[in-house]
Design a protein around this motif. Sequence first.
Motif, PDB file in Angstrom:
ATOM      1  N   ARG A   1     -34.025  -0.379 -23.347  1.00  0.00           N
ATOM      2  CA  ARG A   1     -33.372  -1.444 -22.579  1.00  0.00           C
ATOM      3  C   ARG A   1     -32.795  -0.816 -21.313  1.00  0.00           C
TER       4      ARG A   1
ATOM      5  N   GLY B   1     -35.380   0.498 -17.906  1.00  0.00           N
ATOM      6  CA  GLY B   1     -35.235   1.295 -19.124  1.00  0.00           C
ATOM      7  C   GLY B   1     -35.536   2.772 -18.958  1.00  0.00           C
TER       8      GLY B   1
ATOM      9  N   ASP C   1     -29.408  -0.475 -25.176  1.00  0.00           N
ATOM     10  CA  ASP C   1     -29.948  -0.425 -26.544  1.00  0.00           C
ATOM     11  C   ASP C   1     -28.964   0.229 -27.514  1.00  0.00           C
TER      12      ASP C   1
END
Lengths: 143, 329
Positions: B15, B288, B38
């Motif tokens: 993420r 990410g 994340d």
Amino acid sequence: MLVRRELVAQQERHTMAAPVPVLRLPKGPDPNSRGFDPSSPRFIALCRTSIPTSAAPEADAEELQREQQVRSELRENFLWCLHAMTNKKVQFHMHEKVKVEATFGASDIDVLNFQVSDLQTPIGVQKEALIRSQDVISLSFDM
Amino acid sequence: MAMRQTPLTCSGHTRPVVDLAFSGITPYGYFLISACKDGKPMLRQGDTGDWIGTFLGHKGAVWGATLNTDATKAATAAADFSAKVWDAVSGDEVLTLAHKHIVKTVTFTRDSNCLLTGGNDKLLRLYDLVNPEAAPQEISGHTSAIKKALWCNNDKQILSAAEDKTIRLWDRSSMEEVKTLTFDKSVSSMEYVADGEILVITYGKTIAFYNALSLDLIKTVEAPATINSASLHPEKDFFVAGGEDFKLYKFDYSTKEELESYKGHFGPVHCVRFSPDGELYASGSEDGTLRLWQTAVGKTYGLWKCVLPEDLGSENSEQLYTSPPEIKA
């Protein structure tokens, strides 16, 4: 090699500059572990031992051995406990006064998650679930 | 012959990467920590980007991450209402500090004995890491969520930036507000350069440089796009910035001239920082990934290998990995 020369020549014609070559790409995460390799020089040099006695300035060799023995016994008991729980109904006492029951499957290697089946929850039965071990205060089962 | 920048992509996060920090230079090199939505902050070797480990334990997005100077400790701030302190050598969690709301920022003092946190509860908290059970000291004043907090002036003062569009300077011993800067836009990032006491602030398309002690403005520079983060080179000859147009910009600090811009990320750049030796800078993005960029393009450093033009296409280049050519749109 001929192909690479062509590509490089193409880039040079296009951009007047070749990209800086690299030896390799950065290593990515290991999918099976959280890393922090215990055999790395930094780990060996800096990681304090987790045995309180050996961390003390003057470690009594006998006491050290005794402590390590007790630790090994405790660890072994814990692992046998996990083994004994397999496929048994286990009650989990968790934070926020949560008590649930499930059939224990297994723990992961870092004891971060417990895999369970038929987890009985107030909102229904979860066929398969992962319980975060950090959320568990205690668990009990009949041998 | 000029060479084209080859960024090194560090993958692993799933993420957006929202924060990153370098350690100081240690006998084992320097290190980089990345905060990700994340929930799994990662430690990497600073000069190569090689993954070392992932700090597991947070139950929500990690908004802030930092390392102490010798990279033996890490601290993280997360949406699970906690800040955590970690052993950065073993990866073990050492301390969990419960907060009343999302924690956005964490930073150690130079001696690693005190941890400063700030977040959506609008309070700055000072935790004594030598006596972690003791209640933290709290500094109130901000009227909105705190985005970033830093130690400055030899850890005697604190700088904090919040959604209330102010940056406030506090005295650590008196816990009182010393000075306030008010902006008409939300400040997107703040970096403190101890050597020279310079504060680098970004808001809108502006990168502003202030004296960190007096909060007097030194200069401002306008970028072509909305900037989310900027970093000043240790030798103060360059600064880099990244933001909403996905590009990294490099400027000359004295002349304010835009020197270079680099494409590479596939999403907005959220954070950018120079390494402690100034040889590279790292950027974290919505896509990410983290990318490492050379300050002096073409220099042999880390994984980058300087190759003379006549060597390209010769037998020697077999050992080198050349990134695939970008197809210009």
